[in-house]
Design an enzyme around this catalytic site. Structure first.
Site, PDB file in Angstrom:
ATOM      1  N   ASP A  35       0.935  -1.178  -0.284  1.00  0.00           N
ATOM      2  CA  ASP A  35       0.331   0.107   0.090  1.00  0.00           C
ATOM      3  C   ASP A  35       1.004   1.371   0.191  1.00  0.00           C
ATOM      4  O   ASP A  35       2.399   1.229   0.577  1.00  0.00           O
ATOM      5  CB  ASP A  35      -1.013   0.098   1.527  1.00  0.00           C
ATOM      6  N   ASP A  39       3.145   2.291  -3.585  1.00  0.00           N
ATOM      7  CA  ASP A  39       2.756   3.031  -5.065  1.00  0.00           C
ATOM      8  C   ASP A  39       2.253   1.709  -6.181  1.00  0.00           C
ATOM      9  O   ASP A  39       3.454   1.835  -7.018  1.00  0.00           O
ATOM     10  CB  ASP A  39       3.580   4.444  -5.510  1.00  0.00           C
ATOM     11  N   VAL A  40       1.412   1.342  -5.877  1.00  0.00           N
ATOM     12  CA  VAL A  40       1.273   0.396  -7.721  1.00  0.00           C
ATOM     13  C   VAL A  40       0.699   0.745  -8.536  1.00  0.00           C
ATOM     14  O   VAL A  40       1.395   0.200  -9.653  1.00  0.00           O
ATOM     15  CB  VAL A  40       0.161  -0.498  -6.916  1.00  0.00           C
ATOM     16  N   TYR A  81     -13.101   7.596 -12.907  1.00  0.00           N
ATOM     17  CA  TYR A  81     -13.231   6.303 -11.846  1.00  0.00           C
ATOM     18  C   TYR A  81     -14.143   5.322 -12.409  1.00  0.00           C
ATOM     19  O   TYR A  81     -14.083   4.139 -13.021  1.00  0.00           O
ATOM     20  CB  TYR A  81     -13.734   6.768 -10.161  1.00  0.00           C
ATOM     21  N   LYS A 134     -12.674   1.355 -13.843  1.00  0.00           N
ATOM     22  CA  LYS A 134     -13.647   0.944 -13.170  1.00  0.00           C
ATOM     23  C   LYS A 134     -14.449  -0.843 -14.372  1.00  0.00           C
ATOM     24  O   LYS A 134     -14.453  -1.871 -14.406  1.00  0.00           O
ATOM     25  CB  LYS A 134     -14.433   0.618 -12.075  1.00  0.00           C
TER      26      LYS A 134
END
Length: 244
Positions: free
Chosen positions: A29, A55-56, A148, A152
């Protein structure tokens, strides 16, 4: 197993649920998880739980985390891509490039980075389970803003393609699409007198918000052998929201 977004909310609940089942859990995370106050994690650190902040959306952070996970636990057979951020329901004309990039890079590109770092090992061992965190915003409009909702929807397409490409090699990939889940990410809805939270509960056929544990329990099922023939599917957990 490897979980992103482990510091709070659904990711934290997933980690706790799997640890209670005896799994070895590695978490990642951008925020260091406040797990030391939780007895489940206290008893697991150094034995079957470890984590690394990163950080992904940064490929170098992902590679470092995966490398550390493999050196710590030897293999990764379950991946939970749970990390994500909101865009505060911002419509496209109010979404600047920085917000667009931040949301897409974290929610979608980060998932791609993590999956590509872990998939080679899964293919080598001819087994792997991936559960991606989508949203009802990946199925209908109104669950987020422009960035967003786009991210998604992308996650759902990415999930289906991952499973299509690698199912024959022993990989199983599905997605979960949560509705109203009471997490720190949604704390703004509960601010003040919580009118927004009350409205959401009223509009949800089940009449309430769900708790992160409920999503974690669904994840346990999807990651288990009981779900072995479930492939490339998106499972809503939304209290009936999509039925309206």
């Amino acid at each position: 197993m490897f979980i992103t977004g482990i510091s709070s909310g659904i990711g934290l609940a997933q980690a706790e649920a799997f640890l209670k089942q005896g799994a070895t859990v590695f978490g990642m995370d951008i925020v260091e998880p406040d797990v030391l106050t939780n007895a489940v994690f206290q008893n697991s650190i150094g034995q079957n739980f470890a984590y690394l902040t990163g950080d992904v959306a940064q490929q170098k952070d992902v590679k470092e985390a995966v490398k550390t996970a493999l050196s710590t636990f030897g293999k990764i057979d379950i991946l939970l891509n749970t990390a994500g951020i909101l865009d505060n329901y911002t419509p496209t004309l109010e979404t600047d490039e920085a917000l667009w990039d931040r949301v897409l890079n974290t929610n979608l590109k980060g998932m791609y980075f993590v999956a590509n770092a872990i998939l080679p090992g899964m293919l080598e061992q001819k087994y792997g389970v991936i559960v991606n965190m989508a949203s009802i915003a990946g199925l209908v409009a109104g669950g987020g803003g422009a960035a967003y909702t786009t991210a998604k929807h992308g996650i759902i397409g990415y999930t289906k393609q991952l499973d299509y490409d690698y199912a024959k090699h022993g990989i199983r990939c599905n997605a979960i699409a949560p509705g109203a889940i009471e997490t720190p990410m949604n704390k703004a809805d509960f601010a003040g007198t919580g009118e927004m939270a009350k409205w959401v509960a009223k509009e949800t056929p089940a009449g309430r918000w769900a708790q992160p544990k409920e999503v974690a329990d669904l994840t346990l099922f999807l990651a288990s052998s009981l779900a072995d023939y479930i492939h490339g599917t998106v499972l809503p957990i939304d209290g009936g929201w999509l039925e309206k």
